[in-house]
Design a protein around this motif. Structure first.
Motif, PDB file in Angstrom:
ATOM      1  N   ALA A 212       1.023  -1.315  -0.003  1.00 39.80           N
ATOM      2  CA  ALA A 212       0.110   0.113  -0.014  1.00 39.80           C
ATOM      3  C   ALA A 212       1.086   1.424   0.007  1.00 39.80           C
ATOM      4  O   ALA A 212       0.618   2.099  -0.664  1.00 39.80           O
ATOM      5  N   VAL A 213       1.887   1.332   0.642  1.00 35.91           N
ATOM      6  CA  VAL A 213       2.877   2.441   0.853  1.00 35.91           C
ATOM      7  C   VAL A 213       3.744   2.678  -0.702  1.00 35.91           C
ATOM      8  O   VAL A 213       3.603   3.781  -0.979  1.00 35.91           O
TER       9      VAL A 213
ATOM     10  N   LEU B 118     -17.109  -3.774   9.752  1.00 26.29           N
ATOM     11  CA  LEU B 118     -16.660  -3.631  11.406  1.00 26.29           C
ATOM     12  C   LEU B 118     -15.154  -3.209  11.610  1.00 26.29           C
ATOM     13  O   LEU B 118     -14.739  -2.534  12.171  1.00 26.29           O
ATOM     14  N   GLN B 119     -14.635  -4.158  10.795  1.00 23.40           N
ATOM     15  CA  GLN B 119     -13.017  -4.058  10.761  1.00 23.40           C
ATOM     16  C   GLN B 119     -12.343  -2.672  10.248  1.00 23.40           C
ATOM     17  O   GLN B 119     -11.580  -2.073  10.526  1.00 23.40           O
ATOM     18  N   ALA B 120     -13.123  -2.429   9.103  1.00 20.27           N
ATOM     19  CA  ALA B 120     -12.802  -1.072   8.463  1.00 20.27           C
ATOM     20  C   ALA B 120     -13.292   0.041   9.507  1.00 20.27           C
ATOM     21  O   ALA B 120     -12.231   1.088   9.489  1.00 20.27           O
TER      22      ALA B 120
ATOM     23  N   LEU C 193      -3.828   4.053   9.478  1.00 20.15           N
ATOM     24  CA  LEU C 193      -4.084   4.525   7.937  1.00 20.15           C
ATOM     25  C   LEU C 193      -3.318   3.548   7.073  1.00 20.15           C
ATOM     26  O   LEU C 193      -3.965   3.461   6.066  1.00 20.15           O
ATOM     27  N   ILE C 194      -2.308   3.447   7.422  1.00 19.24           N
ATOM     28  CA  ILE C 194      -1.624   2.422   6.498  1.00 19.24           C
ATOM     29  C   ILE C 194      -2.410   1.190   6.423  1.00 19.24           C
ATOM     30  O   ILE C 194      -2.751   0.696   5.088  1.00 19.24           O
ATOM     31  N   GLU C 195      -2.858   0.651   7.614  1.00 22.21           N
ATOM     32  CA  GLU C 195      -3.377  -0.792   7.551  1.00 22.21           C
ATOM     33  C   GLU C 195      -4.759  -0.820   6.853  1.00 22.21           C
ATOM     34  O   GLU C 195      -5.350  -1.411   5.940  1.00 22.21           O
ATOM     35  N   LEU C 196      -5.592   0.487   7.047  1.00 19.54           N
ATOM     36  CA  LEU C 196      -6.724   0.643   6.434  1.00 19.54           C
ATOM     37  C   LEU C 196      -6.812   0.758   5.057  1.00 19.54           C
ATOM     38  O   LEU C 196      -7.544   0.249   4.105  1.00 19.54           O
ATOM     39  N   THR C 197      -5.868   1.496   4.574  1.00 20.14           N
ATOM     40  CA  THR C 197      -5.507   1.688   3.103  1.00 20.14           C
ATOM     41  C   THR C 197      -5.244   0.113   2.114  1.00 20.14           C
ATOM     42  O   THR C 197      -5.619  -0.005   1.378  1.00 20.14           O
TER      43      THR C 197
END
Length: 676
Positions: A150-151, A440-442, A295-299
Motif C-alpha cells: 500500500a505504501v 466492522l474491521q474497517a 491509516l496504512i492498514e486501512l489503506t
C-alpha cells in the motif's frame, strides 16, 4: 447506483441538506403506516412539513438515474421518516439564526498531492523530503507485506506525478524497499495460521485461553435473538487475512439494510494472553504511532478488497477562540483544562450528557421529539454567557431542549466529529463492503485514526446513546430510531450543501451509526497486531539510536570518561543510588514491581505461566491493606508496563505477566492509578 466522485477533494458524502431539492429512492411507500404507534412522531410540530418532504422526495418526476432500483443502500420495509424529520428540524434551527453558518471550503487536488498528504499523514514525510529520518525507517521496517504494498503504491503514484511535472528528483522506490523491481507484487495471504476472523483451522491448537463470558468483549444481539456468534481476532492484520480478492462486479449493486436488531450478528473478541488494550491504556506517543499504522492498514485493507479509499482534502476553517458552541474541540479542551486539569471531553458536552442521563433517559421520544426552537435558542445564548461563571440554572432545562442543545453542539463543531477527511471512507465501507464483519474491521481502523479529542468525545457520546437504547421500554427509542436521528447530526455539517447522490446515503449513514452504537466496546480496543508493530517500531528506533551513538566521537569520549570514573575505588560523597526497581541484577523471570503510593514501595515477584497482572495487584493490596491511606484505597490501581519497547501501557488485569515480560524484558513495572 454506485456513487462516484470526480476528485477526492470536491465532494463530501453526507446526507440531505435542505438547499438541494431532490428525491431519495425508496420513499414511494407510505411512512406513517410503517411506524408502530408507540414510535409515531405525531407530537412533532414539523410533521406536516416532514410529510411534504417525503412526498417531494418520492416525486415520480425525478430523474430515472435515482430510481429505487439503482439505490446503493436501501431499506427493507423500514421507514426513514425520523431521519428526514430530523433533517427538517436542523433546517428550521438554521433558518431562525440559532446556528451560525460557516462554510467549509474544499480545494481540488491532483492525485500526486493527495498521495503526498497521505505519506505525511502516515508519518513517512521522509519519503517526500528525502531525509534519512529514523522514525520513518523504523516505521517501514515493521510493515506487513500488504501494508508495504500500500505504501509502495502511493509512493509510486507520487513520484510518477512529480516526474510528469518535471519537479525535483525523487528517490527510487527500490532504494526504499530494497527490491529489484520498482513494482513488485504482494500476495494478500495470511502470514499466520490464525485468521483474523477467529475461525480455527483443522489440526491447529487454539490461541485463545479458556475464559468466562465476562472476560471477553461481547457485542451483538439482544436477548431473544438468534444465537449466531462470530469470533474476532486481533492477532493478524485485517489486510493480511483477506485471501480472496473480490472482483468489482461481485459487489452488491443494491445493498439493503434491515432495521431489526437481530439482523446484526454477535461478535466476541476473546482475550489473548496479553489481555485487551483500550485506547486510553497507551501513551500519547504510542497512540500517535497507532494512528500512522492504522491509516496504512486501512489503506491496505481497502486495496485488498479492491475498494478505493476516498478522502477529502478540506481547507481548515478557523472556529471561535472562546465560548462553547462552534469552537474546535482542541481549543475547548485547552480552555477547560485550565479549570479541570487532564480533562478529555469538553465540560459543556459532559454537562449536557449528565443532564440527559440523570433526567432524560426515560423520556418518551428523547432525541426524536424536538424541543422548542425559541427556548433552545435562548438557552444557547444563556449558556454562552453563564456556563463558565457557574451561574447557569440547569433545573430550568427541559429534557427535549437539552437533547436539542446536545445535537446543536455536535453540528456546530467547525470540523465534523468524525473529521472531514475520512467521511467518504465511512460511507464507502458500507456501500462497497457487504459483510458486516468486514465493515466492522474497517470502522475499527477509522476509529483508531481519529484525533484524540474527537475520539474521546465520540466515545462519551456513543456511551450515552447506548444508555438511551437500553431504556427503549420507556423512551420508545430502539437502536434504529436513535441511529436515524443521530446520523444527520453527525454527517451533515455546517455550510455543506448535499447533492442528489449524497442524499442517497441516508440509510447508509444510519447504518454506520447503528454499528458505532452496537459494537462500541470493540471499536475502542486497540488491535494487538498494531501494538506489536508499535513495539517493533520502538525497538527499531532504539537500535538506530544505538548505532548512531557508536559513531559519535563526542559520545564515545564521554563514555570513556564515565568508565574511568566508575573504576575509581571510592564513591564520591552524595552520589545517587538507583532504587531497587531500577537495578539490573534481577534473575530471569523475576520482576521488581514499584508501587510509589503504597507503604511497601517495591517487591520482587517470581513469574510463572499462570501469573496475571491482577495477582500482582492483589499481593500488593494484601501487603499494604492496613497501612494504605483511605484516598489510595479508593483509587483504582493498575499495573503499568513502562519503557523498553513501549512508552507506557496500562495492563489488562487478565494479562499473563510472563508473556508480557518476554515481549518486553527491559520494561519497568509500576502500580499506579489508571488514567481516567
Amino acid at each position: 447506483m454506485t456513487m462516484e466522485m470526480k476528485d477526492s477533494g470536491s465532494v463530501v458524502l453526507t446526507a440531505y441538506h435542505p438547499h438541494s431539492p431532490a428525491r431519495i429512492p425508496g420513499m414511494e411507500q407510505s411512512f406513517v403506516q410503517d411506524i408502530p404507534p408507540s414510535h409515531s412522531p405525531t407530537s412533532r410540530k414539523s410533521l406536516p412539513r416532514c410529510r411534504r418532504i417525503n412526498r417531494m422526495l418520492s416525486n415520480e418526476s425525478a430523474p430515472p438515474a435515482f430510481s429505487r432500483s439503482n439505490s446503493q443502500a436501501s431499506m427493507d420495509s423500514t421507514s426513514m421518516e425520523d431521519f428526514w424529520c430530523e433533517v427538517e428540524s436542523i433546517k428550521e434551527s438554521s433558518e431562525d439564526g440559532s446556528e451560525e453558518a460557516t462554510l467549509l471550503e474544499f480545494k481540488p487536488a491532483d492525485e500526486g498531492e493527495l498521495e503526498a498528504e497521505w505519506l505525511q499523514d502516515v508519518g513517512l514525510s521522509t519519503l517526500i523530503s528525502g531525509a534519512e529520518e529514523e522514525d520513518g525507517q523504523a516505521l517501514l521496517s515493521t510493515l506487513t507485506r500488504t501494508q508495504a504494498a500500500a505504501v509502495q503504491k502511493r509512493y509510486n503514484t507520487y513520484t510518477q506525478t512529480l516526474r510528469k511535472k518535471n519537479k525535483h528528483t525523487v528517490r527510487d522506490v527500490r532504494d526504499i524497499f530494497g527490491t529489484s523491481d520498482s513494482t513488485p507484487t504482494f500476495e494478500t495471504v495470511p502470514v499466520s495460521p490464525v485468521p483474523s476472523n477467529g475461525i480455527q483451522l483443522p489440526g491447529q491448537k487454539p490461541v485463545w485461553k479458556s475464559v468466562s463470558s465476562n472476560s471477553c468483549l461481547d457485542c451483538g444481539l439482544d436477548k431473544g435473538s438468534p444465537s449466531v456468534t462470530e469470533e474476532l481476532s486481533y492477532e493478524v492484520s485485517f489486510s493480511e487475512s483477506i485471501t480472496v480478492f473480490p472482483k468489482a462486479q461481485e459487489w452488491p449493486k443494491n445493498q439493503r439494510f434491515k432495521k431489526e436488531d437481530s439482523a446484526l450478528p454477535k461478535f466476541i473478541v476473546r482475550k489473548s494472553r496479553f489481555g485487551l488494550t483500550e485506547v486510553g491504556d497507551l501513551s500519547p506517543e504510542d497512540m500517535k504511532k497507532i494512528r500512522y499504522l492504522s491509516l496504512i492498514e486501512l489503506t491496505a485493507f481497502y486495496d485488498a478488497l479492491g475498494v478505493e479509499l476516498k478522502r477529502n482534502r478540506a481547507e481548515r476553517v478557523r472556529g471561535r477562540d472562546n465560548g462553547l458552541f462552534g469552537v474546535p474541540l482542541t481549543i475547548l479542551l485547552e480552555n477547560d483544562q485550565k479549570k479541570v486539569p487532564g480533562i478529555k471531553v469538553p465540560l459543556i458536552f459532559q454537562k449536557l450528557l449528565l443532564k440527559l442521563e440523570e433526567t432524560g433517559l426515560e423520556t418518551e421520544g428523547i432525541l426524536r421529539v424536538p424541543g422548542s426552537a425559541s427556548r433552545v435558542k435562548n438557552l444557547h445564548q444563556e449558556l454562552e454567557a453563564k456556563f463558565y461563571e457557574d451561574t447557569f440554572d440547569w433545573d430550568q432545562v427541559r429534557n427535549n431542549d437539552a437533547a436539542g442543545l446536545l445535537k446543536m453542539f455536535i453540528r456546530e463543531l467547525p470540523s465534523p466529529l468524525f473529521t472531514v477527511e475520512y467521511l467518504p471512507a465511512f460511507i464507502t465501507l458500507v456501500e462497497k463492503i457487504s459483510k458486516i464483519k468486514l465493515q466492522l474491521q474497517a470502522l475499527h481502523l477509522l476509529i483508531m485514526l481519529l484525533p484524540e479529542a474527537n475520539r474521546d468525545t465520540a466515545k462519551a457520546f456513543l456511551q450515552f446513546l447506548k444508555k438511551v437504547v437500553a431504556n427503549e421500554g420507556k423512551n420508545k427509542m430502539n437502536l434504529w430510531n436513535v441511529s436515524m436521528i443521530v446520523a444527520p447530526n453527525l454527517f451533515i455539517y455546517k455550510g455543506k450543501r448535499a447533492n442528489q447522490q449524497e442524499m442517497q446515503a441516508a440509510a447508509t449513514t444510519a447504518h454506520i451509526v447503528r454499528l458505532l452504537i452496537r459494537y462500541q466496546d470493540i471499536l475502542w480496543t486497540v488491535p494487538s497486531f498494531l501494538i506489536s508493530q508499535v513495539r517493533k517500531m520502538n525497538e527499531a528506533a532504539m537500535n538506530n539510536s544505538k548505532r548512531q551513538l557508536m559513531f559519535d566521537r563526542g559520545v564515545r569520549k564521554l563514555l570513556r570518561r564515565k568508565t574511568m570514573e566508575r573504576e575509581r575505588p571510592e564513591r564520591p560523597e552524595g552520589a545517587v543510588t538507583f532504587p531497587p526497581y531500577l537495578q539490573s541484577d534481577i534473575p530471569e523471570g523475576v520482576i521488581r514491581v514499584y508501587a510509589p503510593l503504597h507503604s511497601k514501595v517495591s517487591m520482587a515477584i517470581q513469574l510463572n505461566s499462570q501469573t496475571k497482572a491482577k495477582d500482582i495487584l492483589a499481593r500488593f493490596h494484601c501487603e499494604n491493606s492496613c497501612s494504605s491511606s483511605q484516598n489510595m484505597r479508593s483509587q483504582i490501581q493498575s499495573l503499568h508496563e513502562i519503557g523498553g519497547n513501549i512508552g507506557q501501557h496500562c495492563l489488562d488485569p487478565d494479562a499473563y505477566m510472563l508473556d508480557v515480560y518476554r515481549a518486553n524484558p527491559q520494561a519497568e513495572w509500576v502500580i499506579k492509578p489508571k488514567a481516567s
